[in-house]
Design a protein around this motif. Structure first.
Motif, mmCIF file in Angstrom:
data_model
loop_
_atom_site.group_PDB
_atom_site.id
_atom_site.type_symbol
_atom_site.label_atom_id
_atom_site.label_comp_id
_atom_site.label_asym_id
_atom_site.label_seq_id
_atom_site.Cartn_x
_atom_site.Cartn_y
_atom_site.Cartn_z
ATOM 1 N N HIS A 36 0.887 -1.161 0.000
ATOM 2 C CA HIS A 36 0.000 0.000 0.000
ATOM 3 C C HIS A 36 0.916 1.200 0.000
ATOM 4 C CE1 HIS A 36 -3.015 2.809 1.453
ATOM 5 N NE2 HIS A 36 -3.946 1.896 1.179
ATOM 6 N N GLU A 37 0.594 2.192 -0.828
ATOM 7 C CA GLU A 37 1.528 3.317 -0.999
ATOM 8 C C GLU A 37 1.820 4.044 0.302
ATOM 9 O OE1 GLU A 37 0.077 5.831 -4.070
ATOM 10 O OE2 GLU A 37 1.232 4.798 -5.609
ATOM 11 N N SER A 38 0.810 4.188 1.164
ATOM 12 C CA SER A 38 1.030 4.988 2.363
ATOM 13 C C SER A 38 1.488 4.125 3.533
ATOM 14 C CB SER A 38 -0.274 5.689 2.735
ATOM 15 O OG SER A 38 -1.215 4.708 3.113
ATOM 16 N N ARG A 39 1.623 2.833 3.305
ATOM 17 C CA ARG A 39 1.833 1.962 4.447
ATOM 18 C C ARG A 39 3.245 1.380 4.435
ATOM 19 N NH1 ARG A 39 -1.852 -2.519 3.951
ATOM 20 N NH2 ARG A 39 -3.707 -1.245 4.062
ATOM 21 N N ALA A 40 4.264 2.240 4.315
ATOM 22 C CA ALA A 40 5.643 1.754 4.311
ATOM 23 C C ALA A 40 5.963 1.183 5.681
ATOM 24 C CB ALA A 40 6.595 2.881 3.980
ATOM 25 N N THR A 41 6.347 -0.076 5.729
ATOM 26 C CA THR A 41 6.623 -0.688 7.028
ATOM 27 C C THR A 41 8.034 -0.345 7.465
ATOM 28 O OG1 THR A 41 7.232 -2.674 5.865
ATOM 29 C CG2 THR A 41 5.050 -2.626 6.826
ATOM 30 N N GLU A 42 8.172 -0.063 8.735
ATOM 31 C CA GLU A 42 9.487 0.193 9.317
ATOM 32 C C GLU A 42 9.831 -0.859 10.361
ATOM 33 O OE1 GLU A 42 11.996 2.419 8.942
ATOM 34 O OE2 GLU A 42 11.049 3.124 7.120
ATOM 35 N N ALA A 43 8.835 -1.580 10.819
ATOM 36 C CA ALA A 43 9.092 -2.582 11.846
ATOM 37 C C ALA A 43 8.146 -3.749 11.645
ATOM 38 C CB ALA A 43 8.884 -1.978 13.228
ATOM 39 N N LEU A 44 8.639 -4.925 11.973
ATOM 40 C CA LEU A 44 7.883 -6.147 11.738
ATOM 41 C C LEU A 44 8.219 -7.101 12.866
ATOM 42 C CD1 LEU A 44 6.162 -7.279 9.299
ATOM 43 C CD2 LEU A 44 8.262 -8.330 8.497
ATOM 44 N N CYS A 45 7.208 -7.688 13.480
ATOM 45 C CA CYS A 45 7.554 -8.684 14.488
ATOM 46 C C CYS A 45 6.465 -9.710 14.683
ATOM 47 C CB CYS A 45 7.934 -8.031 15.816
ATOM 48 S SG CYS A 45 6.644 -7.074 16.539
ATOM 49 N N TRP A 46 6.896 -10.865 15.130
ATOM 50 C CA TRP A 46 5.989 -11.966 15.410
ATOM 51 C C TRP A 46 5.664 -11.951 16.897
ATOM 52 C CZ3 TRP A 46 4.295 -15.357 11.660
ATOM 53 C CH2 TRP A 46 4.997 -15.388 10.443
ATOM 54 N N ALA A 47 4.459 -12.384 17.208
ATOM 55 C CA ALA A 47 4.101 -12.528 18.616
ATOM 56 C C ALA A 47 3.317 -13.813 18.785
ATOM 57 C CB ALA A 47 3.258 -11.344 19.081
ATOM 58 N N LYS A 48 3.513 -14.414 19.907
ATOM 59 C CA LYS A 48 2.764 -15.618 20.277
ATOM 60 C C LYS A 48 2.696 -16.608 19.119
ATOM 61 C CE LYS A 48 0.170 -14.277 24.208
ATOM 62 N NZ LYS A 48 -1.112 -13.908 24.775
ATOM 63 N N GLY A 49 3.807 -16.870 18.550
ATOM 64 C CA GLY A 49 3.848 -17.894 17.516
ATOM 65 C C GLY A 49 3.360 -17.442 16.167
ATOM 66 N N GLN A 50 2.076 -17.246 16.033
ATOM 67 C CA GLN A 50 1.522 -17.074 14.698
ATOM 68 C C GLN A 50 1.015 -15.658 14.403
ATOM 69 O OE1 GLN A 50 1.467 -19.095 12.102
ATOM 70 N NE2 GLN A 50 2.614 -20.648 13.206
ATOM 71 N N ARG A 51 1.196 -14.750 15.291
ATOM 72 C CA ARG A 51 0.644 -13.408 15.033
ATOM 73 C C ARG A 51 1.731 -12.485 14.537
ATOM 74 N NH1 ARG A 51 -3.392 -11.981 19.894
ATOM 75 N NH2 ARG A 51 -3.815 -10.226 18.522
ATOM 76 N N LEU A 52 1.400 -11.779 13.494
ATOM 77 C CA LEU A 52 2.387 -10.922 12.859
ATOM 78 C C LEU A 52 1.923 -9.474 12.919
ATOM 79 C CD1 LEU A 52 4.997 -10.813 11.123
ATOM 80 C CD2 LEU A 52 3.545 -11.016 9.121
ATOM 81 N N PHE A 53 2.822 -8.618 13.423
ATOM 82 C CA PHE A 53 2.501 -7.198 13.528
ATOM 83 C C PHE A 53 3.497 -6.393 12.712
ATOM 84 C CE2 PHE A 53 0.954 -9.108 17.419
ATOM 85 C CZ PHE A 53 -0.288 -8.530 17.577
ATOM 86 N N SER A 54 3.022 -5.259 12.221
ATOM 87 C CA SER A 54 3.958 -4.354 11.573
ATOM 88 C C SER A 54 3.620 -2.932 11.963
ATOM 89 C CB SER A 54 3.916 -4.525 10.056
ATOM 90 O OG SER A 54 2.816 -3.838 9.515
#
Lengths: 705, 808
Positions: free
Chosen positions: A77-95
């Motif tokens: 997405h043009e406005s959604r440049a990710t700067e951080a990415l991490c996994w939590a509790k095994g299967q959950r992915l956050f950015s």
């Protein structure tokens, strides 16, 4: 842009001519595809998966257990440049990204679960607590925010002491009591309970004797013994004692920024990536064999990148790095590898493991899919003929017919052109587009089919039937829609709902040329075969451990050919609902070891209309014709046949012939298909062309130049 | 009176100083370096050689300090290829030995028996590592002797003494370009940590860690050198690593990080060895031009110990500088070296080519090919050439004038292309009556040219310069040699097979001699009473002597002459011929064809150059055969560049007075003040000694005091520490009535043993038999002498405060 379709006579000499004859090959090099640079990588130890985010906001999931196959992706997405990415509790992915939102991804339905504004300006860093219940984000305004991870959402808990500049890196102490936050010119150590800064460790701005304006702490890592490791823009890797807030050791390793750091779970080694493209490995080694004293030592440098290494990860057996040069490099650690097998080899992943190109055989059209637009090209033609290996002059150049820009900031997920060339369909995350193309001599007119039904909002895969009368759409809710196409309009025929209890999305579709059968495959479960005439599920091919990378149904026999990420190929007879004899034979005998050691997955399978015994398939580095009538190769035979000398007798040639005819002339090969019996089209994307479009790398003095 | 002894061929210094790593003494005051058959001890402060340790009859191949007793050193030689000592293994040392096959070497541990002699024959060998490299640079002991690392070809082997296991790490050696130069060249171990540094052919340095685990081992690379790493050494604390190679730059890697390095550039020649003093304050580098540089911890070169440079080919031959009596020959590239034979030390280097020397393979360098001294050392002529292709010859002749003020040679005239082709010979007219200096050059272009000094003054300055005065030729033959008669009246120039005689006044051709016996290789006039003879040696092995008065051949002999040198102080001419077994020396007078002296087989190798060096003090040999050595000494240089001479004396006697003095006062640096004060003190000492001697007439001979004899005759490596001995030793020197009881004299001490091997190590096999008998005489003589000096020494001890010993 190169507008030449190199039209050359088949370079497949004798070993292809045994039953195949010669091909004219359209060698296409005008697919101007440039992958976007890698921004973050996050390794998940539990599921052995790797999440990679790119600068255009795309997030890709690689399954390291399945031959590093890219099994899922979330469009950018043009406005959604990710700067951080991490996994939590095994299967959950956050950015977290520059728009200030924390995003959680739904790994089943392959869409975004929710986005939540952290209210701290752009998010620069993110860290999940060791127990996995809390999420920290570091923001532009200098705040560190703590979120509680609830089963279906996250909830803001509190702010830590606000710092004066942006928080670029965060790391939890393994006990969860303290965190280290890297900012500009200093590192803060916070006590999690009180939320106050315990120590502030100032970093030297000096760089090779010259004082730089700022020293940016690009990464921090908190070790269980209280050591904080920081990497910064002055090229330093520094070890700090968090108890006293003092510098313990300093390694100057680069003349440019050190941009990323990742520590192994055992805390006995870590990896840093520099802007010069070098990845350095540090190891904790004992000072002497009989003392318990240990020290961090820089061991091996790896130069697999030409540009900035923006992100690194440390899996138990490999160092993973990615950066601006768009390659994802997986470098196994030899001392951790038990047996020296295929997994011990270096991997460099550059191209997506899905098709970006579709082809209209009838009109010799190629549709190229880019992040925000589509390009339609007509191949050139020639009247000349030549011998084997000749390059033929073009009598008519390739035409760039259409440049179709998407509306909105979202990236294109998938696209397809109908075999007749008069329909184009593509989809973004929120909209589905269908266009009708009209050809009048050399003119082309485009007409959008409006009023798409509400259920057609987002598609993961689009496919036209062979006669271009039906459109098959795999939506991200797991359902399959069948739409009948009429001149200028359409009619919804049927929707196959996912089996009860599963929400898995289908990513691959294949339709039989007679239009009776539709095969669909998700990321993990087996392949479902639907009968289109009766609009019901016909059968399900037994599930296999490795994800499907390509699917196709053979013309007359209606055999379904399935390629998996572990390089196995199965042939399944749809009418008989069982594997074919040939498939059983090859499973019994096993594939050649070199075949199994190929790097990239098979992305496309097709068939020769006149030769039912042939299966054509390709990956990024080879094109193969499997002749089922010939004996299978065993491990002793040469898999990649060298060019046999022309004067050799047919007898010897036939004796050495086996079922796999492999050509490595075209690489990196993004797409290859038969246009007609005697014509092939091959789309190549030379790596040099990609590098030429990247920003220039940091100049390094090379000795002797 | 000089005893009449047989003449032997002896090595006269100029041996390699860079053969092995130099070793520092514990206090960094001295540096021990292996030099041929000896070990030389130099002071690190003054560069002076203070001591020569002798004892081997052949090449010394290793030297180490005894780690448990700083006052002892171990030296090995002959068939043992290197030596290592460890503080943890007190009574054993490690040596590299050869195993049957020529290329298979083993590292073995040798248990030292408690022998009382200086030489030890050890029988207890225990094998440590097999198939290692011969060079001691490829073996290193780490972590106080817990393991030993050895490298060869493409692998590193580590043997752990405690575990008794060997780990082996192999680098890829594939033929492709990237790994082709992965060969290991040297190894060093970190003194404190388990870290091994290895040098490689491609200039990389690898630091290995975790090598006790075959799987988890890891290494890191340091890369600065562009060519082979020649040697590596860790500093005493291990914080920095030193490396060197052909770049002639000493690199100090601090903290073993790539970005943190310091350089000491422009060291002049390839670094062959690096060593570090145990105190940590000094480093030293041995260079390929036979030089040792002592370097301070802060990377400042503090002293240069320069031996005879043997790096390059000797084109100029051996010459004697008439002023300094120094031997002059090619030195560093583009330089002439002045080497003092007396002191076995280089005096200075004269830069002839005066261009930056670029050390690179395949580069065609300017070579200094000819040099000659004229007019009692006032002039020096040099010729340099460079030939890239057959047709592109660059030639330059330079004439240098001695400047009394600066005490050095100053360039006076530079002649570009003095000839069209290579210059074959160059000679000055040294006759006294010639006030005008004259130089003759002969060349392959068929000409010889006469150059004279002319006035080159103008209104600005008074100056002199050289110009060509005459060009002579003979039937387009190549001029091969030229030579002036002693009085300068005649010039002989050989044109291939023909010798032409020219009048030096008018440059008229007087007569020609032709023997048709091949090209003339050597040409010289007789001297003094034999000045009417001209000698020529041809390529076909004929030595001819012509009478210049009768213009006829006086005599000829079949002799394959390689070197022909006239003695400037007598009529004698020395000729060295080459036969299949070796080289033979003939000394003869031109007046009679029968040689005065013949010595067969002076060297197994080919002798390349020779020269007579006038003696400062003439000898007076009465025997006819040795009279030729009375006024001059003959030196010659073999193909392997060992400088040899003829001597009748034992090595002890050869030591010059100055070095003897240094030997006595070795602990003091030899400053000019020292010479004044030291002498003064010496005189005082002598007075005291005289007084003592008169007092203590009845004192027993020192040999009879058991403590002393034990101290002096027990080999150093089995001695207990000095502090332990001290009190016993001092008390034994006290006057007491018990001293006469001979009970404590150890029976097993063989006093003779150590002595015999002390001297005459250099003679070659052929004189050994005669020498043996002489040695015994000499030995006794020496014994007596030594005991006297010992007496003096020991008396001095009584006055010295020994409290410092307890500190040790």
């Amino acid at each position: 842009m190169r507008l030449c379709s190199v039209f050359c006579h088949s370079s497949f000499p004798e070993y292809f001519s045994s039953g195949m004859g010669e091909f004219k090959v359209h060698r296409v090099r005008f697919f101007n595809y440039v992958p976007s640079g890698i921004r973050c990588v996050a390794y998940n130890n539990q599921s052995n998966r790797l999440a990679v985010s790119r600068t255009d906001g795309t997030v890709e999931i690689y399954n390291l257990s399945a031959n590093y196959f890219q099994e899922k992706f979330f469009p950018g997405h043009e406005s959604r440049a990710t700067e951080a990415l991490c996994w939590a509790k095994g299967q959950r992915l956050f950015s977290g990204g520059l728009n200030g939102e924390i995003i959680e991804y739904d790994l089943q339905a392959l869409n975004i679960k929710y986005a939540m504004d952290a209210f701290g300006g752009p998010i620069w860093s993110m860290a999940v607590s060791p127990c996995g219940s809390q999420l920290l984000v570091g923001c532009e305004d200098g705040s560190v925010k703590l979120f509680q991870i609830t089963p279906d959402k996250i909830q803001f808990e509190r702010n830590f002491d606000r710092q004066k500049s942006r928080i670029l890196s965060l790391s939890w102490h393994p006990s969860g009591t303290h965190i280290a936050a890297g900012s500009i010119d200093y590192i803060s150590v916070f006590d999690v309970k009180s939320g106050s800064a315990v120590h502030k460790m100032l970093v030297d701005r000096q760089y090779m004797g010259v004082s730089k304006r700022k020293c940016i702490i690009w990464g921090v890592a908190f070790l269980s013994d209280g050591t904080v490791i920081s990497v910064d823009s002055a090229g330093k890797v520094q070890f700090w004692d968090s108890a006293t807030g003092t510098l313990v050791k300093n390694h100057l390793i680069a003349n440019a920024d050190v941009q990323s750091i990742a520590v192994s779970d055992q805390e006995d080694s870590f990896v840093v990536g520099t802007a010069e493209g070098t990845v350095f490995h540090f190891q904790l080694v004992s000072v002497t064999s009989n003392s318990s004293e240990k020290q961090w030592v820089r061991t091996k440098p790896f130069q697999h990148h030409t540009h900035d290494v923006r992100a690194v990860a440390h899996s138990p057996t490999a160092l993973i790095s990615g950066g601006t040069d768009t390659h994802l490099v997986i470098r196994p650690l030899m001392e951790k590898v038990e047996v020296k097998n295929y997994d011990a080899a270096l991997r460099k992943i550059t191209f997506p493991h899905r098709r970006l190109i579709s082809c209209s055989k009838k009109r010799h059209l190629l549709l190229f899919q880019f992040a925000h637009h589509l390009e339609l090209w007509r191949l050139g033609s020639t009247v000349a003929t030549g011998k084997n290996g000749d390059t033929l002059p073009l009598s008519k150049d390739a035409d760039h017919l259409l440049h179709l820009k998407t509306k909105g900031p979202e990236n294109i997920i998938c696209s397809c052109i109908s075999p007749c060339g008069s329909w184009i369909a593509y989809s973004t995350t929120s909209r589905f587009f269908l266009y009708r193309l009209n050809y009048e001599h050399d003119n082309i007119s485009l007409q959008r089919v409006s009023k798409m039904p509400a259920f057609l909002r987002s598609a993961l895969q689009i496919l036209f039937s062979e006669d271009s009368t039906k459109l098959f759409v795999a939506s991200n809710q797991g359902s399959l829609h069948i739409i009948r196409l009429l001149e200028g309009s359409f009619k919804h025929l049927h929707t196959f709902q996912p089996q009860s209890g599963t929400v898995e999305s289908m990513c691959l579709l294949a339709v039989s040329p007679d239009g009776n059968w539709l095969a669909a495959s998700g990321t993990s479960a087996g392949v479902h075969v639907y009968n289109i005439k009766h609009l019901k599920l016909h059968c399900t091919v037994p599930a296999y451990n490795f994800p499907v990378t390509a699917l196709a149904i053979a013309p007359s026999t209606n055999n379904l050919v399935i390629a998996h990420s572990d390089q196995q190929v199965f042939e399944y007879s749809i009418p008989d609902k069982q594997y074919t004899e040939w498939s059983r034979t090859i499973q019994k005998q096993g594939f050649h070891y070199l075949w199994l050691q190929r790097d990239t997955p098979i992305t496309h399978i097709s068939f020769h209309p006149k030769r039912p015994m042939h299966i054509l398939l390709h990956d990024a580095y080879m094109f193969c014709i499997i002749d089922k009538s010939l004996p299978l190769p065993n491990d002793k035979t040469l898999l990649y046949n060298p060019l046999p000398p022309t004067n050799e007798s047919d007898v010897i040639r036939r004796r050495t012939a086996h079922a796999f005819k492999i050509s490595k002339i075209y690489k990196p090969l993004l797409f290859m298909d038969l246009l007609d019996e005697r014509t092939l089209v091959a789309v190549e994307r030379p790596l040099d062309d990609i590098i030429a479009q990247l920003p220039p790398p940091i100049k390094k003095k090379k000795f002797g130049t | 009176m000089v005893e009449e002894e047989s003449v032997r061929v002896v090595r006269c210094g100029g041996s390699e100083l860079n053969f092995r790593r130099a070793v520092f003494s514990a206090d960094s005051k001295y540096i021990f370096c292996v030099s041929g058959d000896f070990v030389k001890v130099h002071s690190t402060a003054t560069e002076e050689c203070v001591h020569i340790l002798q004892g081997h009859r052949n090449l010394v191949t290793g030297i180490q300090l005894n780690p448990n007793n700083h006052l002892q050193t171990f030296v090995v030689g002959l068939k043992l290829h290197a030596l290592f000592t460890l503080p943890s293994a007190e009574d054993s040392v490690f040596v590299i030995i050869n195993k049957e096959k020529p290329d298979v070497f083993q590292l073995v541990s040798v248990k030292l028996p408690k022998s009382s002699s200086q030489e030890i024959e050890a029988k207890e060998l225990s094998f440590v590592l097999d198939y290692i490299n011969q060079s001691p640079k490829c073996i290193a002991f780490g972590n106080e002797g817990e393991y030993v690392a050895a490298v060869r070809d493409f692998y590193l082997s580590v043997y752990f003494f405690k575990k008794k296991t060997t780990s082996r790490f192999t680098l890829s050696s594939s033929r492709n370009k990237k790994h082709a130069k992965n060969n290991f060249t040297c190894v060093a171990c970190h003194p404190k940590e388990d870290c091994i540094a290895t040098g490689h052919k491609d200039g990389k340095i690898r630091l290995w860690r975790n090598f006790d685990d075959d799987k988890k081992y890891t290494y890191t690379c340091l890369h600065w050198h562009h060519d082979m790493v020649m040697d590596l050494a860790f500093s005493v604390t291990g914080t920095s690593l030193l490396s060197g190679g052909r770049e002639s730059v000493l690199v100090e890697w601090r903290d073993a990080t790539e970005k943190n390095k310091e350089f000491l550039p422009r060291l002049g020649a390839t670094i062959e060895h690096i060593s570090v003093s145990p105190a940590g304050d000094l480093f030293c580098t041995s260079h390929s031009d036979n030089k040792i540089i002592v370097i301070h911890r802060n990377l400042e070169a503090s002293a240069v110990i320069q031996g005879l440079v043997k790096d390059s080919n000797i084109f100029t031959g051996l010459m004697v500088d008439p002023r300094t009596k120094a031997l002059v020959l090619n030195g560093k590239p583009g330089h002439l070296q002045f080497y003092s034979l007396q002191h076995d030390k280089q005096l200075y280097n004269l830069d002839i080519i005066q261009q930056e020397y670029i050390n690179d393979y395949g580069l065609i360098q300017i070579e200094l090919t000819k040099a000659a001294f004229g007019c009692y050392g006032n002039w020096l002529a040099t010729v340099e050439q460079r030939q890239e292709k057959e047709t592109e010859l660059e030639l330059q002749m330079k004439l240098w004038m001695y400047n009394k003020k600066t005490q050095g040679f100053v360039l006076n005239t530079k002649v570009n292309m003095p000839h069209e082709d290579h210059i074959t010979a160059l000679c000055f007219c040294n006759a006294e009556k010639f006030e005008n200096p004259t130089l003759v050059t002969s060349s392959k272009d068929g000409h010889f040219k006469v150059w004279i000094l002319t006035d080159d003054s103008d209104i600005y300055k008074k100056a002199v310069g050289w110009t060509c005065d005459f060009v002579g030729s003979y039937h387009k033959y190549q001029a091969t040699n030229c030579c002036f008669s002693e009085d300068g009246s005649l010039l002989a120039v050989s044109f291939e097979e023909i010798v032409t005689i020219w009048d030096s006044e008018t440059w008229e051709l007087k007569c020609t001699f032709c023997q048709r016996a091949g090209k003339i290789r050597h040409l010289c006039f007789g001297r003094l009473t034999c000045s009417k003879y001209l000698l020529g040696a041809t390529e076909n092995g004929i030595l001819c002597c012509w009478n210049l008065l009768s213009c006829a051949l006086e005599w000829s002999a079949k002799l394959n002459v390689r070197v022909m040198e006239p003695d400037p102080n007598s009529e004698n001419i020395a000729a060295i011929s080459r036969s299949s077994v070796g080289s033979d020396l003939f000394v003869f007078k031109p007046s009679e064809p029968r040689p005065l002296y013949i010595q067969k087989n002076i060297s197994r190798e080919e002798v390349q150059w020779g020269v007579f060096v006038p003696r400062d003090v003439p000898e007076s040999f009465t025997s006819e055969a040795y009279q030729w050595l009375n006024r001059s000494q003959f030196y010659f240089l073999t193909k392997s560049q060992s400088l040899l001479t003829f001597s009748t004396k034992s090595p002890e006697e050869k030591l010059t007075p100055t070095s003897k003095q240094l030997l006595a006062e070795e602990s003091l640096p030899t400053t000019p003040f020292y010479f004044i004060l030291g002498k003064h003190r010496e005189q005082q000492d002598e007075k005291i000694n005289e007084a003592f001697e008169s007092e203590l007439v009845q004192l027993p001979l020192t040999e009879n005091i058991p403590a002393i004899s034990e101290l002096l005759h027990t080999p150093a490596h089995v001695l207990p520490s000095a502090s332990f001995l001290c009190s016993k030793f001092v008390s034994s020197l006290l006057l007491s009535k018990e001293t006469k009881s001979g009970e404590e004299i150890p029976e097993d001490v063989d006093m003779e043993e150590g002595k015999e091997s002390d001297d005459s190590d250099e003679e070659n096999d052929f004189t050994e038999k005669i020498q043996d008998t002489n040695n015994t005489d000499l030995g006794e003589d020496l014994l007596h002498q030594l005991s006297k000096s010992e007496e003096k020494e020991l008396r001095k001890f009584r006055k010295v405060d020994y409290s410092w010993i307890t500190v040790l």
